[in-house]
Design an enzyme around this catalytic site. Sequence first.
Site, mmCIF file in Angstrom:
data_model
loop_
_atom_site.group_PDB
_atom_site.id
_atom_site.type_symbol
_atom_site.label_atom_id
_atom_site.label_comp_id
_atom_site.label_asym_id
_atom_site.label_seq_id
_atom_site.Cartn_x
_atom_site.Cartn_y
_atom_site.Cartn_z
ATOM 1 N N CYS A 105 0.841 -1.185 0.000
ATOM 2 C CA CYS A 105 0.000 0.000 0.000
ATOM 3 C C CYS A 105 0.887 1.249 0.000
ATOM 4 O O CYS A 105 1.257 1.768 1.050
ATOM 5 C CB CYS A 105 -0.909 -0.004 1.216
ATOM 6 S SG CYS A 105 -2.044 1.358 1.212
ATOM 7 N N THR A 122 -25.838 2.849 11.697
ATOM 8 C CA THR A 122 -26.842 2.631 10.660
ATOM 9 C C THR A 122 -27.652 3.894 10.466
ATOM 10 O O THR A 122 -27.757 4.726 11.368
ATOM 11 C CB THR A 122 -27.786 1.469 11.009
ATOM 12 O OG1 THR A 122 -28.694 1.320 9.927
ATOM 13 C CG2 THR A 122 -28.565 1.723 12.267
ATOM 14 N N TYR A 123 -28.140 4.037 9.260
ATOM 15 C CA TYR A 123 -29.026 5.163 8.988
ATOM 16 C C TYR A 123 -30.413 4.637 8.658
ATOM 17 O O TYR A 123 -31.262 5.348 8.153
ATOM 18 C CB TYR A 123 -28.476 5.994 7.830
ATOM 19 C CG TYR A 123 -27.048 6.418 8.060
ATOM 20 C CD1 TYR A 123 -26.757 7.553 8.790
ATOM 21 C CD2 TYR A 123 -26.001 5.656 7.560
ATOM 22 C CE1 TYR A 123 -25.455 7.932 9.017
ATOM 23 C CE2 TYR A 123 -24.688 6.030 7.787
ATOM 24 C CZ TYR A 123 -24.421 7.172 8.520
ATOM 25 O OH TYR A 123 -23.130 7.534 8.746
ATOM 26 N N ASN A 124 -30.564 3.335 8.880
ATOM 27 C CA ASN A 124 -31.830 2.680 8.569
ATOM 28 C C ASN A 124 -32.252 2.880 7.125
ATOM 29 O O ASN A 124 -33.420 3.028 6.824
ATOM 30 C CB ASN A 124 -32.927 3.168 9.513
ATOM 31 C CG ASN A 124 -32.659 2.719 10.921
ATOM 32 O OD1 ASN A 124 -32.415 1.536 11.165
ATOM 33 N ND2 ASN A 124 -32.655 3.659 11.848
ATOM 34 N N THR A 125 -31.278 2.933 6.264
ATOM 35 C CA THR A 125 -31.612 3.050 4.849
ATOM 36 C C THR A 125 -30.892 1.961 4.083
ATOM 37 O O THR A 125 -29.861 1.457 4.506
ATOM 38 C CB THR A 125 -31.168 4.393 4.258
ATOM 39 O OG1 THR A 125 -29.763 4.535 4.490
ATOM 40 C CG2 THR A 125 -31.905 5.542 4.890
ATOM 41 N N THR A 170 -30.980 -2.822 9.178
ATOM 42 C CA THR A 170 -29.876 -3.450 8.441
ATOM 43 C C THR A 170 -28.996 -4.305 9.346
ATOM 44 O O THR A 170 -27.937 -4.756 8.923
ATOM 45 C CB THR A 170 -29.001 -2.368 7.782
ATOM 46 O OG1 THR A 170 -28.562 -1.465 8.788
ATOM 47 C CG2 THR A 170 -29.757 -1.618 6.730
ATOM 48 N N GLU A 175 -22.836 4.163 1.252
ATOM 49 C CA GLU A 175 -23.139 2.852 1.815
ATOM 50 C C GLU A 175 -22.021 1.863 1.523
ATOM 51 O O GLU A 175 -21.710 0.996 2.337
ATOM 52 C CB GLU A 175 -24.475 2.347 1.265
ATOM 53 C CG GLU A 175 -25.645 3.054 1.927
ATOM 54 C CD GLU A 175 -26.966 2.809 1.218
ATOM 55 O OE1 GLU A 175 -27.965 2.628 1.903
ATOM 56 O OE2 GLU A 175 -26.994 2.810 -0.031
#
Lengths: 492, 914
Positions: A121, A386-389, A398, A463
């Site tokens: 890297c 989480t953004y619940n999307t 999720t 995401e």
Amino acid sequence: MNRGGSSPSAAANYLLCTNCRKVLRKDKRIRVSQPLTRGPSAFIPEKEVVQANTVVERTNFLVEEYSTSGRLDNITQVMSLHTQYLESFLRSQFYMLRMDGPLPLPYRHYIAIMAAARHQCSYLINMHVDEFLKTGGIAEWLNGLEYVPQRLKNLNEINKLLAHRPWLITKEHIQKLVKTGENNWSLPELVHAVVLLAHYHALASFVFGSGINPERDPEISNGFRLISVNNFCVCDLANDNNIENASLSGSNFGIVDSLSELEALMERMKRLQEEREDEEATQEEMSTRFEKEKKESLFVVSGDTFHSFPHSEFEDDMIITSDVSRYIEDPGFGYEDFARRGEEHLPTFRAQDYTWENHGFSLVNRLYSDIGHLLDEKFRMVYNLTYNTMATHEDVDTTMLRRALFNYVHCMFGIRYDDYDYGEVNQLLERSLKVYIKTVTCYPERTTKRMYDSYWRQFKHSEKVHVNLLLMEARMQAELLYALRAITRHLT
Amino acid sequence: TSALCSLLSFVPPQSPAALGLVPRADRVNSGSHLASLLGLTDSGFSDSMEKMSRVTTALGGSVLTGRTMHCHLDAPANAISVCRDAAQVVVAGRSIFKIYAIEEEQFVEKLNLRVGRKPSLNLSCADVVWHQMDENLLATAATNGVVVTWNLGRPSRNKQDQLFTEHKRTVNKVCFHPTEAHVLLSGSQDGFMKCFDLRRKDSVSTFSGEATEAGQGRWWVMTGWVPVLPVLSCCVLRLHPSFAHGQMRDAECEDVLKTTWLLWRLCVAAPLGTLPSGPLFWATGQSESVRDVQFSIRDYFTFASTFENGNVQLWDIRRPDRCERMFTAHNGPVFCCDWHPEDRGWLATGGRDKMVKVWDMTTHRAKEMHCVQTIASVARVKWRPECRHHLATCSMMVDHNIYVWDVRRPFVPAAMFEEHRDVTTGIAWRHPHDPSFLLSGSKDSSLCQHLFRDASQPVERANPEGLCYGLFGDLAFAAKESLVAAESGRKPYTGDRRHPIFFKRKLDPAEPFAGLASSALSVFETEPGGSAMRWFVDTAERYALAGRPLAELCDHNAKVARELGRNQVAQTWTMLRTIYCSPGLLPTANLSHSVGKGGSCGLQLMNSFNLKDMAPGLGSETRLDRSKGDARSDTVLLDSSATLITNEDNEETEGSDVPADYLLGDVEGEDDELYLLDPEHTHPEEPECVLPQEAFPLRHEIVDTPPGPEHLQDKADSPHVSGSEADVASLAPMDSSFSLLSVSHALYDSRLPPDFFSVLVRDMLHFYAEQGDVQMAVSVLIVLGERVRKDIDEQTQEHWYTSYIDLLQRFRLWNVSNEVVKLSTSRAVSCLNQASTTLHVNCSHCKRPMSSRGWVCDRCHRCASMCAVCHHVVKGLFVWCQGCSHGGHLQHIMKWLEGSSHCPAGCGHLCEYS
């Protein structure tokens, strides 16, 4: 893999892979000097990374407070898509590099270099070469491992194992390092080093997985950096996106497909949640599912699915005599599937017998105070974030997906959760995603934009960065668990 | 309602559950509903209450016997539990599940419950519990989330009774109701607690750790992690439900924040500082893992549960919708809890933060009664039967011992069991009314019975007295009260002019307990006005340690000591002066001595001069001597302390009072006499003279080689070494050996070598150091430098140096301490000055730290400090005016201000340089 044809003898001054060379010949240019996409990541369009003002402010504040280099680097920029995580990340990294700890500052950066070098890297290496020199490191060390004190050199073995096959670390390795002698490591020093190694192995995964571009900073006058940059083929950094961008740019073909893909995934998640109540797998089935998943990860050949190589060829490819190799020994040593070594049959790591929360934390915090809390917070943060999307859908739980990702990574390192049904992994993670996960965690240097693009096409970039964060932390935790377990065994 | 009335009549009035029931009429329905579900009719309830009382009164009739013993298990144990008859114990682990009978002399395996060819994960136990009412009933918690009950009364080999697969994650803990035969409670990693009725196939009720008092998780404000109070998050939640999913625009965000903030400021007097500018976000309802559940022994309906995030919740078993009470007990996971067997409201909790806390739950807010700090995370805690304040703990990591603590004495464990070789995973008192038998299982695959009388008691090994000096000579002394009382009769302190200024006696109000110590603390103050350490500071400040000729240094220091009334010290300095630089010595030598550098070096310089002076006459003699020296060199030269030996010889032969005479009396005369009086002495002395000669090159090398680069630098820096001298030191090596010989031969004729006294000086230094006057020791060491250094071993020197530096720093004499560090030759000491020498600077424009170079800012790409005189970047010392903030190179500014009083930048300010 376009690195396939690079032969060390032909490339004396700078290494270019055949593909790049072809491109260069066409272009009649000597050297590609700029990354091919602008912005912090080669995978993510620049505009996606741009944030609302408040977030930018917040990020800048964090960078000011915790960044060692004092500027907003590309990693931070990409991570700032998840500011709440970024804070934990920067805090723990800052603590490792700058705050009280048993190792001297230049050592810390050199260890980071060694860790990053295991995955070639160059991004991280360059970054830490600068820091290393800034903190008063001896420039001679940068010539390679032969120039460093024996003590640091001794860390090589554990670095190698940790990076590729952490399950092979035994208490004998620890004993060898800490046994009294001229070049021995004290336990706190060793723990510090192990934390750094695990952190930078995992970070290398993130860098490759998110296609982080090299820093565009013409100001850096440090000679070494320029040399090292020159010696890398640019496609090492931006990974083949230059060549395949053209073919992929018109990638509208998958839209309809991916829409239904997403629906299907949501459907499966819902079904799994409901199924739980009525259908229960037998115990035998549960354990075979883990084995199956483990075995199946064998066939998830990392690399480009379009031109899949036989596995053996990769092994040879791994031996790249690039500039990076001077920081490592035994460059051919790479990840080997946990499930494959049938004969010796190493026991599965039972997650319940050595957990981070109960055991890892206590040990690490005892020997290197306070890092435990920071890491703990980071792990919790990434696991619970989480953004619940999901893509365009809102109000989605999720948890299941996150857990599948986390546990799948651990599965590849041979860590098994008794209370997890590995059938879920199969249901939730499609093949292209598995390929991506395996590549990013086991051979991050082989990640390509194509892999990044090929899974979850409907999902937002943020995401996907979230996925990368999960993979990174899962990997770090797995490495830490193995190393700390060995240290615990050494202690008892 | 009739059910409730009867409930109330049975539950003792102190019970928090009962109190809680009264005002809540809405509870009646659900409560009675659940009670009926559990088969707790009012008659059943009264039955069980009776049973409960029976249990508590039925004290152990038969006396337990046994000894400390252990047996090997096949696999690591995860948990143990004792049958109520105190004669059997069950051990459970990942690959073990067995019942052992506890016999007089040994454990006997009675039953292996792990049957079947292919052991399933259901048998990989995380916890096991034996019913305290029914000795055939067991329950285990499996790592895969299954709860299994076992009936030992089953005729078949497989004793498995029921299987509950309701938890999604590992079950950490199972717990039977203390009196009810068929009520089982489980707590799992998935954040749920489930209550099972063993007569039914599934759980009766589920308690969610997530369903906290306020409803859901927490709000976080981005700046600095301040959890918003749950109450407020409710408000916000009601205002903007969409906000929970991060869907709000920035403007709305601002509004909500303002509201929250206002509410916050209104409700809680918490200083927040400024309005948080970052967005709030929702750390969601990932329910916290349950680590332990325990039914209250006294309160029929109550149980406590502990969580991974440090919370403890109190539940009423009839109210699964919300907990009765919640509080944060620990920082990090709470691994275990245990209700006190007698005290109703006492709950002990142990956490990863290495603490055991005892809470009083009877009050409105849970009150922390005691806190015990252990050395490792606490895995299990169990109250000791019949001992109100005792509890046993074991640790999850690193520490393998089991400790029994008296909670009132939180620093020293009352007892300690050290049998296990790996971490202890399960502990249980063998009988609920016998405090002397403790059983334990461990990861080292062994099961142990510990007898309390065999325990080691750390208290006995602890020092009962403590003594500490304060900076200004105050003395604090703490001792066991009994000791103080015994000695006070003899009044040991009356002879001292110091008196205790206060005398503190701490008496425990609780019942007298043998193991509990109360100690007396006395503090003795130095006499007011005595300012005992004043001399130290004065001396440290006024002593001269280097930079002048030795004689002057000695004189100066003697004067300082005399002025401070320290005559002995003054005398010592005077004597040192006499020894090392008496006026008779060659003036050149004097000069070279005076630099405070190595004596050998100085001597050598002098020698080379002498050689020139008297070369031809001595030539033959030297050659002669040299041959002699060579002959003897093999035998003696190996000993580096050859000079020492000769000195000692001298003392022995010449009588001990001679040196003293020499010091006090007429120097010239005595000296000559020494050699003339004793003609045969001179002869044997001749080879002795050779010894120091031959030793010179050797010593010389030692002087030259050891200093690393930094030492060389030090020396080059120090003003008292002239360049020419250093040259001579390095250039005058081997070939000068014979010349040295002759020269000092000449020296010996006239007087004794300073080496002669080195033993004496060494003893003197040791004497002072021993006396506590390390200042003197170090000062002399520095002043004399090489002359004595070789006689005192490195470690002692280092020790003196560090103690002196420590003292100086305590008195904030930074300059002096720095000077001492600089002048020291000990490597370990001089490297003190090399550490943390970095000075961090911030850019004057953007106020950010300049990390790479000290003069160019990486961010604003500007040079931070320009010289107002030469307009170049200042890379070293920068001096600036505090009035107009212009400045530049130190030299330039100094020069400028010599000629002009105005600011060089032309701002018109009248700068001043002082």
